[in-house]
Design a protein around this motif. Structure first.
Motif: not given
Lengths: 201, 322
Positions: B247-263, B269-281
């Motif tokens: 399914r591909i759905r176009l929307t005007d609102r930021q979708p609620r995606t699986s990983w950010p919903t879980m943790a 939502f952006y999850a851009n590769v960024n060496p300066e922003v660590p994962h908490p762990r």
């Protein structure tokens, strides 16, 4: 079964996972992410064997099989060996041996801190495990070695914290650990009153 | 005179290993392992069948896009297809390779809805122009701090979206992964909210680097990699690339995606590769370029695609919008 045979059978069983891992490393059979395989496997065995160590005394009490007691220290030292290997693999593969990077990791991340705290405890316990140290420390030895329980709890916490999404396996280990702690508490609560007096004196 | 300066990640065509060499390597591996496999007759037959089926009807013809290919040596087909995160098939990295064969990818249809001019149910070949396939060698950086280099085959995601005509009000696109419990044993474990959902801002999705993937190493995409079609935006962590899209759905609102919903504190939502922003762990400053033992490869901002995509995030606080 002769006493020594039993001892060495347990020794071989505890050494086997390390041997298998070394063989897999030698033959290049560690998969696409070999460092991850080494890290996860060594950590798993460190915790599993630590919990096995904690099971020794309850098994002896429940079954009256006293001979099992003779393997407790040796099994405990194997747990320390796997934990130390786990740490060294992490230090070399993840941080290229950079002590400052490791320290930063420890102070910034509770996940790393929990594992490191468990390792520090296990190191103290291993260092105080020779018979000479047991004699020298006398009653204090027991107090020091009760820290094996916090070490195991920290191990379970560290394992659970390391999971991305699924914590079922650490929960199982935590359950086993909880059961073993319960056995200890029950034994403590159920002991004769006279001994309680003796200890509190 | 046109002077085109090559971007840091662009690969001169001459540096690309010709496909026949990769193919012959595969042949060699197959011949070499054939003896071993012969010992376990049942397994050998199963493996042989699967391989020949792909070989017979699974070939794709694509033009190599050197402009959008990196110079890093690609991982082997074996690595790319045996170490996967596709939780619908199980949580271990080898589970997808083990179980994804059960997924029935033909016939396949994709429901397109939301803010589009041409909503409806489409077949794969209605969305993807198989006469315009490109090969692109992309870096894939997983949020778990490992990375691979993968010769994908596909078409720009923009070309797919243009076919369904996004309306002016559309600002985001949401992708949904197939959810078939009988074919996907991992769905029994509720680690994420199923079905898996991912999404991109529409300008990210329309960016020429966003790729709708249908193949790998000259072959139809193996199921464990997200057949029959999956997304890869190479400047983002791997989980942003939805697999086996239905399914591909176009929307005007930021979708609620699986990983950010879980943790929500660990995955944005952006999850851009960024060496300066660590994962908490764990740190994201360096990565393990598989099958390397050592996490010694410095992670690059936007996975090295910053020249192309940094402007998408001008003025944004990337620490908050991680």
């Amino acid at each position: 079964m002769p006493a020594r045979l039993f001892y060495w059978l347990v020794f071989a069983a505890a050494a086997a996972p390390g041997g298998v891992l070394a063989w897999r490393a030698w033959t290049g059979d560690l998969g696409v992410n070999p460092a991850e395989t080494l890290l996860h496997t060594s950590g798993r065995w460190a915790l599993g064997i630590l919990i096995a160590t904690l099971a020794v005394t309850p098994i002896r009490r429940l079954t009256g099989w006293n001979r099992i007691q003779q393997v407790r220290r040796m099994v405990g030292l194997w747990s320390f060996t796997y934990a130390l290997a786990h740490f060294l693999l992490y230090a070399v593969f993840n941080h290229l041996g950079d002590i400052r990077a490791i320290w930063a990791d420890v102070v910034e991340r509770p996940f790393i801190l929990s594992g490191m705290a468990a390792l520090v405890i296990l190191t103290v316990l291993a260092a105080t495990s020779p018979a000479a140290m047991v004699r020298r420390l006398g009653r204090r030895w027991r107090t020091i070695h009760r820290f094996v329980y916090p070490a195991a709890v920290l191990g379970v916490v560290h394992f659970a914290w390391g999971q991305k999404a699924d914590i079922r396996e650490p929960l199982v280990w935590g359950g086993v650990l909880g059961l073993l702690l319960l056995v200890r508490v029950a034994a403590w609560a159920g002991r004769p009153a006279s001994r309680q007096v003796e200890v509190t004196r | 005179m046109l002077i085109r300066s090559r971007k840091s990640w662009e690969l001169p065509y001459s540096a690309v290993t010709p496909e026949p060499i990769y193919r012959s390597r595969r042949e060699f591996m197959r011949t070499a392992t054939a003896g071993l496999l012969g010992a376990a007759a049942g397994t050998a037959i199963a493996c042989g069948d699967a391989d020949s089926a792909v070989g017979a009807q699974g070939r794709l013809t694509a033009t190599r896009n050197a402009k959008y290919s990196v110079a890093d040596p690609p991982n082997s087909f074996e690595h790319i297809t045996s170490y996967n995160n596709f939780y619908e098939f199980g949580l271990d990295k080898d589970d997808p390779a083990r179980y994804a064969g059960r997924l029935k990818v033909e016939p396949w249809s994709v429901k397109v809805d939301g803010l589009v001019g041409r909503p409806g149910t489409y077949g794969v070949d209605e969305l993807v122009d198989f006469n315009a396939l490109e090969e692109r060698i992309y870096r894939l950086r997983c949020v778990e701090a490992w990375s691979m280099v993968i010769p994908w085959i596909g078409v720009p995601l923009a070309s797919v979206l243009q076919k369904v005509e996004p309306l002016p009000a559309a600002r985001f696109v949401e992708f949904t992964t197939v959810e078939r419990p009988s074919e996907m044993p991992g769905l029994r474990v509720p680690v994420l909210e199923w079905p898996y959902r991912e999404g991109l801002r529409l300008d990210e999705a329309m960016h020429p680097l966003s790729f709708m993937v249908v193949g790998l190493y000259g072959q139809v995409l193996p199921n464990q990699n997200g057949a029959p079609l999956r997304v890869h935006s190479p400047w983002k962590y791997g989980f942003k690339g939805a697999k086996s899209i239905v399914r591909i759905r176009l929307t005007d609102r930021q979708p609620r995606t699986s990983w950010p919903t879980m943790a929500p504190h660990e995955y944005g939502f952006y999850a851009n590769v960024n060496p300066e922003v660590p994962h908490p762990r764990w740190s994201q400053a360096r990565e393990r370029r598989l099958p390397d033992f050592f996490a010694r490869t410095p992670t690059l901002m936007f996975n090295g695609y910053g020249d192309e995509v940094a402007s998408l995030y001008a003025g944004m606080d990337l620490r908050r919008n991680f």
